[in-house]
Design an enzyme around this catalytic site. Structure first.
Site, PDB file in Angstrom:
ATOM      1  N   GLY A   1      -1.679   6.472  -2.407  1.00 54.02           N
ATOM      2  CA  GLY A   1      -2.844   6.387  -3.301  1.00 54.02           C
ATOM      3  C   GLY A   1      -3.919   5.476  -2.712  1.00 54.02           C
ATOM      4  O   GLY A   1      -5.109   5.810  -2.711  1.00 54.02           O
ATOM      5  N   HIS A   2      -3.493   4.318  -2.175  1.00 55.26           N
ATOM      6  CA  HIS A   2      -4.471   3.413  -1.553  1.00 55.26           C
ATOM      7  C   HIS A   2      -5.108   4.062  -0.324  1.00 55.26           C
ATOM      8  O   HIS A   2      -6.307   3.914  -0.076  1.00 55.26           O
ATOM      9  CB  HIS A   2      -3.784   2.123  -1.088  1.00 55.26           C
TER      10      HIS A   2
ATOM     11  N   LEU B   1       0.808  -1.214   0.000  1.00 52.66           N
ATOM     12  CA  LEU B   1       0.000   0.000   0.000  1.00 52.66           C
ATOM     13  C   LEU B   1       0.844   1.268   0.000  1.00 52.66           C
ATOM     14  O   LEU B   1       1.872   1.342   0.652  1.00 52.66           O
ATOM     15  CB  LEU B   1      -0.922   0.002   1.232  1.00 52.66           C
TER      16      LEU B   1
END
Ligand code: PAF
Length: 290
Positions: free
Chosen positions: A37-38, A34
């Protein structure tokens, strides 16, 4: 500390219990490794649902035989920690057998939306994505699911899956999250050497150049594509496509065509051995900076 479960039954039970408490369930499907953005997807889900679940599963059915399934970055402990800080309510990290038990054989077939862009270069990819995401929709009963627009074709296909199968889930697209220098965030950026990382800026630079031209009135598909293509050709090991398509049907414009008020400009190419993708919606997105 966010709890992590690995059994589909336990995952479904926790989502059912949240709904029984009157909460909407929000889903953020991921393959882990991750990045910011996640985490932006998790925050967007939190704005729309009280109980946000994040799945972490490197889905084998969406990788081709010569793709990077085995070496895809995996860091479950680090991911769970990040999701705790982002205040996700539950992490689902199943193994392959749990998602694809012996004897399973059902797949979600996808249609014309998979015919362009990445579809021809990654046969079976979107069927694998649609299948695993449909399983996640079914397990969670999510009211809302958030996906990044970097995988724009994936988002379009998943919207269609939800619509065509009458799934009671709202599929939300979240704007691409970029590094300060314009590079779209991706777990695969971890594969890039320092030199390749610099070269990779050609993708956002090419998109920015075409966006500026579009904003100044350019509508010829070949010219818009050419502006991005020139940048990408200069640094890529190979280019799968630089295409301008309709924004909803993903139908490529011919070279002599003139685009409308909105169009998708999308790139897939290799920098070194790493396949990168990026896109903008001309007429909607600002030019990626700088
Ligand atoms: O975008 C991804 O990371 C994957 O394709 C997804 C949606 C989690 C399905 O495996």
């Amino acid at each position: 500390m966010t709890q992590a479960v690995s059994s589909p039954e336990e995952f479904r039970g926790a989502c059912d219990a949240a709904r029984a408490r009157g909460h909407r369930v929000g889903l953020v499907p991921t393959m882990g490794a991750l990045h910011e953005g996640h985490l932006a997807l998790v925050r967007a889900a939190k704005e729309r649902a009280a109980f946000v679940v994040v799945s972490i599963f490197v889905n084998p059915t969406q990788f081709g035989p010569n793709e990077d399934f085995a070496k895809y970055p995996r860091d479950l402990a680090g991911d769970v920690e990040k999701l705790g800080l982002a205040r996700a309510d539950l992490v689902f990290a199943p193994d392959r057998k749990a998602m694809y038990p012996d004897g399973e054989e059902t797949r979600v077939h996808v249609g014309a939306l998979a015919a362009s862009l990445c579809g021809p270069f990654r046969p079976g990819h979107f069927e694998g994505v649609a299948t695993v995401v449909t399983k996640l929709f079914a397990l969670t009963g999510a009211s809302v699911a958030v996906f990044g627009k970097k995988d724009y074709q994936q988002l379009a296909i998943l919207r269609r899956v939800a619509r065509d199968l009458f799934l009671p889930v709202e599929v939300v697209g979240h704007p691409i999250v970029r590094e300060a220098d314009g590079l779209a965030m991706s777990s695969r950026n971890a594969y890039l050497t320092a030199e390749e990382r610099k070269k990779a800026l050609a993708l956002s630079r090419g998109l920015a150049s075409a966006t500026r031209a579009f904003d100044a009135g350019e509508r010829r598909a070949a010219v818009l594509r050419g502006l991005a293509r020139t940048e990408v050709d200069a640094i890529s090991t190979s280019v799968d496509y630089v295409d301008v398509t309709t924004p909803d049907g993903l139908v490529p414009f011919a070279d002599d065509a003139v685009v409308g008020d909105r169009a998708l400009l999308a790139i897939a190419c290799r920098v070194g051995t790493t396949r990168l993708i990026d896109n903008v919606i001309l007429g909607e997105d600002p030019a990626p900076s700088p």
